[in-house]
Motif scaffolding. Sequence first.
Motif, mmCIF file in Angstrom:
data_model
loop_
_atom_site.group_PDB
_atom_site.id
_atom_site.type_symbol
_atom_site.label_atom_id
_atom_site.label_comp_id
_atom_site.label_asym_id
_atom_site.label_seq_id
_atom_site.Cartn_x
_atom_site.Cartn_y
_atom_site.Cartn_z
ATOM 1 N N LEU A 71 0.837 -1.193 0.000
ATOM 2 C CA LEU A 71 0.000 0.000 0.000
ATOM 3 C C LEU A 71 0.877 1.250 0.000
ATOM 4 N N ALA A 72 0.420 2.263 -0.699
ATOM 5 C CA ALA A 72 1.072 3.570 -0.693
ATOM 6 C C ALA A 72 0.141 4.582 -0.049
ATOM 7 N N ILE A 73 0.647 5.777 0.190
ATOM 8 C CA ILE A 73 -0.172 6.833 0.778
ATOM 9 C C ILE A 73 -1.442 7.052 -0.041
ATOM 10 N N GLU A 74 -1.296 6.992 -1.348
ATOM 11 C CA GLU A 74 -2.424 7.265 -2.244
ATOM 12 C C GLU A 74 -3.529 6.203 -2.149
ATOM 13 N N ASP A 75 -3.212 5.063 -1.544
ATOM 14 C CA ASP A 75 -4.192 3.972 -1.454
ATOM 15 C C ASP A 75 -5.110 4.092 -0.244
ATOM 16 N N ILE A 76 -4.866 5.049 0.619
ATOM 17 C CA ILE A 76 -5.712 5.213 1.806
ATOM 18 C C ILE A 76 -6.991 5.957 1.414
ATOM 19 N N ASP A 77 -8.123 5.359 1.754
ATOM 20 C CA ASP A 77 -9.422 5.946 1.414
ATOM 21 C C ASP A 77 -10.031 6.739 2.562
ATOM 22 N N ILE A 78 -9.752 6.295 3.789
ATOM 23 C CA ILE A 78 -10.343 6.920 4.981
ATOM 24 C C ILE A 78 -9.233 7.170 5.992
ATOM 25 N N LEU A 79 -9.159 8.376 6.496
ATOM 26 C CA LEU A 79 -8.200 8.733 7.531
ATOM 27 C C LEU A 79 -8.969 9.147 8.781
ATOM 28 N N ILE A 80 -8.759 8.421 9.858
ATOM 29 C CA ILE A 80 -9.407 8.746 11.132
ATOM 30 C C ILE A 80 -8.393 9.447 12.021
ATOM 31 N N ILE A 81 -8.719 10.654 12.426
ATOM 32 C CA ILE A 81 -7.852 11.425 13.328
ATOM 33 C C ILE A 81 -8.519 11.453 14.698
ATOM 34 N N ASN A 82 -8.038 10.606 15.600
ATOM 35 C CA ASN A 82 -8.591 10.590 16.957
ATOM 36 C C ASN A 82 -8.171 11.818 17.761
ATOM 37 N N HIS A 83 -7.048 12.430 17.365
ATOM 38 C CA HIS A 83 -6.472 13.480 18.205
ATOM 39 C C HIS A 83 -5.549 14.321 17.340
#
Length: 409
Positions: A71-83
């Motif tokens: 996987l590369a950075i471009e393959d991330i579909d959802i980013l969850i930022i808890n903090h």
Amino acid sequence: MHIKKVVDDIYRLSVNIEDKNYLFEGIWPIPHGISINGYLIKAEKNVLIDLTQDIFNFPQDFTQQMGGLSLAIEDIDILIINHMEPDHSGWLREFCTKNSKAVIYCTKKAVPLLNAFAGVPAERAVAITDGMVLEVGDYELQFFDTPNIHWPETMMTYERKRGILFSCDAFGSYGSIDENAIFDDQLSSEKHAFFEEEALRYYANIVATFSAFVLKGLEKLAALEIKVLCPSHGIIWRENPAVIIDLYKRYAQYSKGPAEREVTVVWSSMYGHTKQVLSLVIETLRKRHIPVHVFQVPGDEIGYILASAWKSAGLIFGMPTYEYKMFPPMAHVIEELQVKKVTNKKVFRFGSFGWSGGAQKDFEAKTEKSGWDKLGSYEWQGAPTDADKAAIQKAVEAYCDTLIEFTQK
């Protein structure tokens, strides 16, 4: 480090800060390092939970670990930022520059911080509501608003089918992680003790001020079946996550008192006159079978003093008068203890003065709203006499009686 499987297609990404000169949050020494953990779910949509700090080569390290799953950075579909604190979000600007498609899930309070910290427009974000569920293939991610654990915009993410809590700063600890021992069941008893001690120091330094919010958060999470606990700092708890949950509950409850039947003694001495009675104070406590933790200022780091003071039901300060006030290094320690809401303590003070007193008056004024039960003080001019030592011993004996009674409640 290498990417590590947690369970199924859930993985841990991690780096260690091991620079002994590095101060966590710009304040706290971390002689044993600290880990920064993110988590990746490889599914029909790839989900990344929390990032890393943009220091050293950490973004490259995370990218390389993702490469272990092709996987590369471009393959991330959802980013969850808890903090949004930069040790978790410092990579956000670069990440969003390289990945223009990922939808960011965060709390409503975090949305404006995306732009303020990283220049990321609010249009890329979905503001979660408390209890909201996001389904991603076979994974059900439920979001819980947990403010002030330990920033106002903090949240936690719970994978409902597998009982995995991604808790961000909660339940974390100092200490670098061996990549071959990332789970609680892979640790020796000595390593367990180490991480529990570092969890206390982390709590006292980072989270203690917000203990009331920790207790509220624990109450909110109590109904969840937590099988695996994945914090942003420290080991992953999969064999017995109740251990760290119970520890955090105990740490938070120390704010209400009483804490443990222990005494933290913090002392200063300019020319040795205050120091001359230190051993007498310590011996008196030990004869009453009260554990004692001793720190000198200046010298010992405030982060360690805070951890000991947070756990101890009793505090004893030994300091001289300096220019009609408290000895400045001690005044700083006492101020920091109050900032971190180290309350509900049994307190005693002793110290020498030269030309005139003033430290006790200053101490009383500056601790008026501390929440401490000040059980007395003893001051003397110059070097202590035998009569002074006898009086101090008697006062500490009386202090022990009250402390023992207090901790029996």
